[in-house]
Enzyme design. Structure first.
Site, PDB file in Angstrom:
ATOM      1  N   LYS A 234     -13.682  16.729  21.605  1.00 14.44           N
ATOM      2  CA  LYS A 234     -13.313  18.011  22.239  1.00 14.44           C
ATOM      3  C   LYS A 234     -13.999  19.163  21.508  1.00 14.44           C
ATOM      4  O   LYS A 234     -14.517  20.098  22.130  1.00 14.44           O
ATOM      5  CB  LYS A 234     -11.795  18.204  22.214  1.00 14.44           C
TER       6      LYS A 234
ATOM      7  N   SER B 110      -8.232  21.001  24.045  1.00 20.17           N
ATOM      8  CA  SER B 110      -6.902  20.573  23.584  1.00 20.17           C
ATOM      9  C   SER B 110      -6.527  21.307  22.314  1.00 20.17           C
ATOM     10  O   SER B 110      -7.397  21.654  21.508  1.00 20.17           O
ATOM     11  CB  SER B 110      -6.945  19.068  23.318  1.00 20.17           C
TER      12      SER B 110
ATOM     13  N   TYR C 234     -11.023  11.518  19.111  1.00 19.08           N
ATOM     14  CA  TYR C 234     -10.770  12.257  20.360  1.00 19.08           C
ATOM     15  C   TYR C 234     -10.943  13.752  20.111  1.00 19.08           C
ATOM     16  O   TYR C 234     -11.649  14.448  20.843  1.00 19.08           O
ATOM     17  CB  TYR C 234      -9.360  11.947  20.867  1.00 19.08           C
TER      18      TYR C 234
HETATM   19  P1  NAD Z   1      -6.201  11.817  33.320  1.00 18.49           P
HETATM   20  O1  NAD Z   1      -6.640  10.564  32.649  1.00 18.49           O
HETATM   21  O2  NAD Z   1      -5.066  11.761  34.256  1.00 18.49           O
HETATM   22  O3  NAD Z   1      -7.429  12.514  34.069  1.00 18.49           O
HETATM   23  C1  NAD Z   1      -8.764  12.306  33.673  1.00 18.49           C
HETATM   24  C2  NAD Z   1      -9.547  11.852  34.891  1.00 18.49           C
HETATM   25  O4  NAD Z   1     -10.905  11.614  34.488  1.00 18.49           O
HETATM   26  C3  NAD Z   1      -8.998  10.535  35.468  1.00 18.49           C
HETATM   27  O5  NAD Z   1      -8.787  10.683  36.857  1.00 18.49           O
HETATM   28  C4  NAD Z   1     -10.101   9.534  35.182  1.00 18.49           C
HETATM   29  O6  NAD Z   1     -10.195   8.530  36.172  1.00 18.49           O
HETATM   30  C5  NAD Z   1     -11.332  10.425  35.132  1.00 18.49           C
HETATM   31  N1  NAD Z   1     -12.436   9.841  34.364  1.00 18.49           N
HETATM   32  C6  NAD Z   1     -12.381   9.192  33.174  1.00 18.49           C
HETATM   33  N2  NAD Z   1     -13.601   8.779  32.811  1.00 18.49           N
HETATM   34  C7  NAD Z   1     -14.460   9.202  33.787  1.00 18.49           C
HETATM   35  C8  NAD Z   1     -15.864   9.074  33.981  1.00 18.49           C
HETATM   36  N3  NAD Z   1     -16.637   8.411  33.098  1.00 18.49           N
HETATM   37  N4  NAD Z   1     -16.406   9.611  35.085  1.00 18.49           N
HETATM   38  C9  NAD Z   1     -15.637  10.262  35.999  1.00 18.49           C
HETATM   39  N5  NAD Z   1     -14.308  10.404  35.867  1.00 18.49           N
HETATM   40  C10 NAD Z   1     -13.728   9.880  34.777  1.00 18.49           C
HETATM   41  O7  NAD Z   1      -5.911  12.879  32.151  1.00 18.49           O
HETATM   42  P2  NAD Z   1      -5.310  14.347  32.217  1.00 18.49           P
HETATM   43  O8  NAD Z   1      -4.053  14.330  31.453  1.00 18.49           O
HETATM   44  O9  NAD Z   1      -5.339  14.863  33.602  1.00 18.49           O
HETATM   45  O10 NAD Z   1      -6.381  15.105  31.328  1.00 18.49           O
HETATM   46  C11 NAD Z   1      -7.454  15.834  31.899  1.00 18.49           C
HETATM   47  C12 NAD Z   1      -8.265  16.454  30.778  1.00 18.49           C
HETATM   48  O11 NAD Z   1      -7.421  17.262  29.986  1.00 18.49           O
HETATM   49  C13 NAD Z   1      -8.893  15.433  29.831  1.00 18.49           C
HETATM   50  O12 NAD Z   1     -10.190  15.884  29.483  1.00 18.49           O
HETATM   51  C14 NAD Z   1      -7.981  15.475  28.619  1.00 18.49           C
HETATM   52  O13 NAD Z   1      -8.671  15.133  27.438  1.00 18.49           O
HETATM   53  C15 NAD Z   1      -7.553  16.919  28.619  1.00 18.49           C
HETATM   54  N6  NAD Z   1      -6.262  17.137  27.933  1.00 18.49           N
HETATM   55  C16 NAD Z   1      -5.152  16.465  28.353  1.00 18.49           C
HETATM   56  C17 NAD Z   1      -3.940  16.642  27.686  1.00 18.49           C
HETATM   57  C18 NAD Z   1      -2.707  15.896  28.095  1.00 18.49           C
HETATM   58  O14 NAD Z   1      -1.765  15.819  27.299  1.00 18.49           O
HETATM   59  N7  NAD Z   1      -2.618  15.368  29.295  1.00 18.49           N
HETATM   60  C19 NAD Z   1      -3.875  17.510  26.589  1.00 18.49           C
HETATM   61  C20 NAD Z   1      -5.029  18.201  26.199  1.00 18.49           C
HETATM   62  C21 NAD Z   1      -6.214  17.998  26.889  1.00 18.49           C
HETATM   63  N1  UFG Z   2       6.932  10.919  20.465  1.00 21.12           N
HETATM   64  C1  UFG Z   2       8.040  10.141  20.187  1.00 21.12           C
HETATM   65  N2  UFG Z   2       8.133   8.930  20.810  1.00 21.12           N
HETATM   66  C2  UFG Z   2       7.206   8.460  21.669  1.00 21.12           C
HETATM   67  C3  UFG Z   2       6.072   9.280  21.949  1.00 21.12           C
HETATM   68  C4  UFG Z   2       5.978  10.504  21.322  1.00 21.12           C
HETATM   69  O1  UFG Z   2       8.891  10.505  19.395  1.00 21.12           O
HETATM   70  O2  UFG Z   2       7.360   7.333  22.172  1.00 21.12           O
HETATM   71  C5  UFG Z   2       6.825  12.232  19.814  1.00 21.12           C
HETATM   72  C6  UFG Z   2       5.567  12.348  18.986  1.00 21.12           C
HETATM   73  O3  UFG Z   2       5.759  11.814  17.705  1.00 21.12           O
HETATM   74  C7  UFG Z   2       5.338  13.854  19.011  1.00 21.12           C
HETATM   75  C8  UFG Z   2       5.907  14.298  20.363  1.00 21.12           C
HETATM   76  O4  UFG Z   2       6.731  13.218  20.804  1.00 21.12           O
HETATM   77  O5  UFG Z   2       6.089  14.441  17.990  1.00 21.12           O
HETATM   78  C9  UFG Z   2       4.835  14.540  21.390  1.00 21.12           C
HETATM   79  O6  UFG Z   2       3.974  13.408  21.424  1.00 21.12           O
HETATM   80  P1  UFG Z   2       2.840  13.236  22.527  1.00 21.12           P
HETATM   81  O7  UFG Z   2       2.117  11.972  22.232  1.00 21.12           O
HETATM   82  O8  UFG Z   2       3.415  13.419  23.874  1.00 21.12           O
HETATM   83  O9  UFG Z   2       1.915  14.504  22.278  1.00 21.12           O
HETATM   84  P2  UFG Z   2       1.092  14.930  20.991  1.00 21.12           P
HETATM   85  O10 UFG Z   2       1.533  16.304  20.667  1.00 21.12           O
HETATM   86  O11 UFG Z   2       1.116  13.944  19.924  1.00 21.12           O
HETATM   87  O12 UFG Z   2      -0.371  14.842  21.582  1.00 21.12           O
HETATM   88  C10 UFG Z   2      -0.869  15.859  22.401  1.00 21.12           C
HETATM   89  C11 UFG Z   2      -1.944  15.305  23.352  1.00 21.12           C
HETATM   90  C12 UFG Z   2      -3.128  14.837  22.574  1.00 21.12           C
HETATM   91  C13 UFG Z   2      -3.580  15.884  21.599  1.00 21.12           C
HETATM   92  C14 UFG Z   2      -2.428  16.306  20.728  1.00 21.12           C
HETATM   93  C15 UFG Z   2      -2.766  17.396  19.758  1.00 21.12           C
HETATM   94  O13 UFG Z   2      -1.452  14.247  24.102  1.00 21.12           O
HETATM   95  O14 UFG Z   2      -4.181  14.616  23.500  1.00 21.12           O
HETATM   96  O15 UFG Z   2      -1.392  16.811  21.553  1.00 21.12           O
HETATM   97  O16 UFG Z   2      -3.062  18.547  20.443  1.00 21.12           O
HETATM   98  F1  UFG Z   2      -4.570  15.382  20.821  1.00 21.12           F
END
Ligand code: NAD
Ligand code: UFG
Length: 330
Positions: free
Chosen positions: A153, A125, A149
């Protein structure tokens, strides 16, 4: 054609990557414990690609099962999505986050070492950059966690780096995602978290579908053109294709790549783009800054372009339209 294990494969990014891998001619095998997803995603993926992928129900911390899956399915490479991802929850329960995110990575790498599978792509991330000193942030920028978190990572990346340095033959890639949004254009898979979402687009979708009140815009006094915070939103299908590109560009050792678009969009711009793309009004209200938010985060994308031959192509309007199509159908 390669056989790819997707841990967390029924989740938001995993399911879209399963589609992109199948469309590129690879064989995805999904593993999940459904902590934040549903088994029905497998049929939805199958409906898009023409064949439902194999699904294994297991916990990412179960090393013996992981080793058996790697052997039985003759896995060539692993894409590791499984984990917990809510920043606030990680502050409240850091043990659970270290257990699943870091414990899961230890179990997975142990199983890979045991079975001779040496290629891993990890969902990292942009949070590993903490509050970046310079923008757009590139992969050489200093890393530092600003919440548990992010610490998990970073710990996973450090373990990958240590392992690659300890032994030749590993190909370990961390993909540092910026802000994934959108859904597959079919509208049959998308972001469907259990419980209350924490990110902007799923919260906005709850607002416009009447499941919550007006969208709170966290902060309107940042040093940005309209005062609201700026992020690098990337369509989840672009992100999914980034994984395919990483798998098809083998390397050696540990490498990290940003996956973003390189273009920042403010909260207000995203809200207006959503209204324009869908015709659906977004009720909203001003709210104080959210603790821990950085004002601006934008990716430098040159390394992924040069070394993986990949760049994001989809627009903010497509992200909004596709997210809305999924939400309005489900
Ligand atoms: P998500 O929650 O939709 O997907 C994660 C999956 O992992 C889920 O299906 C969940 O059931 C599974 N899981 C959780 N714990 C588990 C366990 N103990 N054993 C097996 N499976 C398990 O989330 P996502 O948005 O698809 O994110 C996927 C990856 O990307 C995560 O590692 C997350 O940290 C990373 N990531 C996501 C974002 C974002 O904004 N979505 C941003 C940066 C990084
Ligand atoms: N925001 C709002 N209202 C809401 C939710 C979010 O104004 O109800 C704003 C936040 O303040 C931020 C922007 O929308 O400025 C994006 O927020 P998100 O929560 O969607 O995303 P972030 O950038 O805060 O977080 C993402 C990932 C995290 C990661 C982080 C830093 O979801 O996992 O980027 O990389 F840690």
């Amino acid at each position: 054609m390669a056989r790819i294990l997707l841990t967390g494969g029924t989740g938001f990014i995993g399911s879209h990557t399963a589609v992109a891998l199948a469309e590129a001619g690879h064989v995805p095998v999904l593993l999940d414990n459904f902590a934040n997803s549903e088994p029905s995603v497998v049929e939805a993926v199958g409906a898009i690609t023409g064949a439902s992928p194999t699904l294994v129900e297991a916990d990412i911390r179960d090393r013996d099962t992981l080793a058996a899956v790697l052997r039985d399915h003759k896995i060539d490479a692993v894409v590791h999505f499984a984990g917990l991802k809510a920043v606030a929850q990680s502050v409240a329960d850091p043990v659970a986050y270290w257990d699943v995110n870091v414990g899961g990575m230890i179990a997975l790498l142990g199983a890979m070492r045991e079975t001779g599978c040496r290629r891993l792509i990890f969902s990292s991330s942009a949070t590993v950059y903490g509050e970046p000193a310079a923008l757009p942030v590139d992969e050489t920028a200093p890393t530092g966690a600003i919440n548990p978190y992010g610490a998990t990572k970073l710990a996973c990346e450090q373990l990958m780096e240590n392992l690659a340095a300890s032994e030749a033959g590993w190909d370990l890639v961390a993909l540092r995602y910026f802000n994934p949004v959108g859904a597959h254009p079919s509208g049959s898979i998308g972001e469907a978290p259990r419980g209350s979402p924490n990110n902007l687009m799923p919260i906005l979708l709850e607002t416009v579908t009447g499941r919550r009140g007006p969208l709170s815009i966290f902060g309107d006094d940042y040093d940005t053109p309209d005062g609201t915070a700026v992020r690098d939103y990337i369509h989840v299908m672009d992100l999914a294709e980034g994984h395919v590109a990483a798998l098809e560009a083998p390397g050696e050792g540990f490498r990290a790549f940003n996956l973003g678009t390189g273009r920042g969009t403010s909260v207000l711009e995203l809200v207006r783009a959503f209204e324009q793309a869908t015709g659906v009004p977004v009720p909203r209200e001003k709210a104080p800054r959210r603790p821990g938010d950085v004002p601006v985060l934008e990716a430098a994308v040159g390394k992924a372009e040069r070394e993986l031959g990949w760049r994001a192509t989809r627009s903010i309007a497509e992200m909004c339209r596709d997210a809305w199509r999924f939400a309005s159908r489900n």
